[in-house]
Design an enzyme around this catalytic site. Structure first.
Site, PDB file in Angstrom:
ATOM      1  N   LYS A 185       0.943  -0.325  10.811  1.00 54.49           N
ATOM      2  CA  LYS A 185       1.124  -0.686   9.592  1.00 54.49           C
ATOM      3  C   LYS A 185       2.418  -0.007   8.859  1.00 54.49           C
ATOM      4  CE  LYS A 185      -1.016  -0.741   5.076  1.00 54.49           C
ATOM      5  NZ  LYS A 185      -2.248  -0.091   4.309  1.00 54.49           N
ATOM      6  N   GLU A 230      -5.934   3.037  -7.666  1.00 58.69           N
ATOM      7  CA  GLU A 230      -6.419   3.663  -6.713  1.00 58.69           C
ATOM      8  C   GLU A 230      -6.628   5.323  -6.907  1.00 58.69           C
ATOM      9  OE1 GLU A 230      -5.463   3.921  -1.712  1.00 58.69           O
ATOM     10  OE2 GLU A 230      -4.415   2.545  -2.966  1.00 58.69           O
ATOM     11  N   GLU A 274      -5.582  -3.818   7.941  1.00 56.15           N
ATOM     12  CA  GLU A 274      -4.637  -3.013   6.897  1.00 56.15           C
ATOM     13  C   GLU A 274      -5.781  -2.101   6.282  1.00 56.15           C
ATOM     14  OE1 GLU A 274      -2.060  -3.779   2.894  1.00 56.15           O
ATOM     15  OE2 GLU A 274      -2.382  -5.359   4.163  1.00 56.15           O
TER      16      GLU A 274
END
Length: 422
Positions: A185, A230, A274
């Protein structure tokens, strides 16, 4: 003031309760507001009693060591005793070890805060080591000043150093890198640039962000401002928590379509993969510092403009790490860099033509006990002293990513910043 100078300077901090504080932002400065807020709670700062600057690969550990010295020397008088009271520094850190952006910790002269039914004011001043009476240098006489918002204004953004066509080419190149290497990723970002009018009141856009994205951390530190969903790490009284976000889908046009989008996100092999890389990254870095580390099952987090896959992580600290120690261990997570980290960073360095600055770096606060809250600087922009502004948005690229779809996702992620300046 440098980190070295800070080790010989003592601060006096006085936190007292107050009544009737409603709109915190009125107490911040217009052009350089300090702010940390979520769901109407948090605090704002004005002035700089102490500024610590750091750079390079040791910026986090240098900051942790300098802050330990500041906390050790501080004289704290706190009659409120809530998270965010007493000695507090706002901080924002550069993403890359090689970034030209300065990482800073700022202790304001005045902090006005609110948590639940409690409001407070913290006053900070330096203590003259040669003074007979330390109280002589106290900031006790200074009062917070509320000022009305300045005039409305607009900013027109234009493509930065990675315009849409180049971004899609970079995504395609990243996919080829992933297929041909051990990278699984890679998070690629693109930028938009513009200018704010001289003297613009940045509190206006912060007020709109806080209102429009109440479940995000709305922040402003040294010109880096935004609303991040986040949580990188939160530490309080020996416990630690984080919220991991990775995997994104746009909101549906109506309730039925929206539910279908959210349900599809939870079954998407690409998004689940992911997301899994990001969760494992956080568990691996927090594990050595904690016991009873647990994570929730992935769930969908609803924001006004998109859905995220989210996982909450909680644990108990066993090694005395401060919030800055944990930030040093965790940054960069797979959510903003990729995995494996070194392979992903190498690809980012090859494909991104700009310095990310503080984008995707840690932003938050720390107190005298080493507790604090740190988010990842997302849905954000950096406003420069020259009135320039650069906004950023990034996408997680895996082997089956489609360039046009990633470009569309980046446009959705730009929306919070672009719309509040429009």
């Amino acid at each position: 003031m440098t980190a070295t100078e800070s080790r010989v300077r003592a601060l006096r901090i006085e936190t007292t309760p107050v009544d009737g504080i409603r709109s915190l932002l009125f107490f911040a400065e217009q052009r350089s507001p300090l702010m940390w807020m979520r769901r109407g709670e948090g605090f704002v700062g004005a002035g700089e009693a102490l500024r610590l600057e750091f750079s390079g690969p040791t910026r986090f550990t240098d900051a942790a060591a300098a802050w330990a010295d500041v906390a050790r020397l501080a004289q704290v008088h706190d009659t409120v005793g809530l998270p965010g009271t007493g000695l507090v520094a706002f901080g924002t850190f550069g993403f890359s070890d090689e970034s030209a952006a300065t990482s800073v910790l700022i202790v304001p002269e005045i902090i006005v805060g609110r948590r639940g039914s409690h409001s407070w004011v913290t006053r900070v001043s330096g203590i003259d080591a040669d003074a007979v009476d330390a109280d002589a240098t106290s900031a006790a006489g200074r009062e917070p000043v509320a000022t009305a918002f300045g005039d409305d204004y607009r900013v027109t953004f234009r493509p930065g150093e990675l315009p849409p066509s180049d971004f899609m080419a970079a995504v395609a190149s990243a996919v080829r890198h992933i297929a041909a290497s051990d990278a699984r990723k890679v998070v690629l970002a693109r930028d938009l640039v513009g200018s704010v009018p001289p003297g613009s009141d940045l509190r206006r856009v912060l007020a709109e962000l806080a209102l429009g994205y109440p479940d995000c951390w709305t922040f402003s530190v040294d010109g880096m401002l935004g609303s991040s969903p986040e949580t990188l790490v939160r530490s309080e009284a020996g416990t630690v928590s984080a919220r991991v976000l990775a995997g994104t889908a746009p909101r549906g046009r109506d309730a039925v379509a929206d539910e279908k989008v959210a349900s599809g996100l939870t079954r998407s092999p690409k998004d689940l993969a992911e997301h899994g890389y990001a969760v494992q990254s956080v568990l691996a870095t927090l594990g050595p510092h904690t016991t009873r580390l647990q994570n929730s099952h992935p769930f969908t987090l609803q924001l006004p403009n998109l859905w995220h896959l989210a996982t909450d992580v909680e644990g108990v600290l066993h090694d005395g790490s401060t919030a800055l120690d944990l930030v040093a261990a965790m940054h960069p997570t797979a959510a903003v860099a990729g995995t494996p980290t070194e392979a992903a960073l190498a690809i980012i360095g090859e494909l991104e033509p700009f310095d990310r600055g503080r984008y995707a770096g840690p932003v938050g606060w720390i107190d005298a006990n080493g507790d604090g809250e740190w988010a990842i600087a997302l849905r954000c922009a950096q406003v420069g002293d020259d009135d320039s502004i650069r906004a950023y948005a990034g996408c997680g690229i895996v082997v089956d990513s489609v360039p046009a779809e990633e470009l569309a996702e980046s446009r959705i992620k730009f929306r919070p910043i672009v719309e509040v300046f429009a």
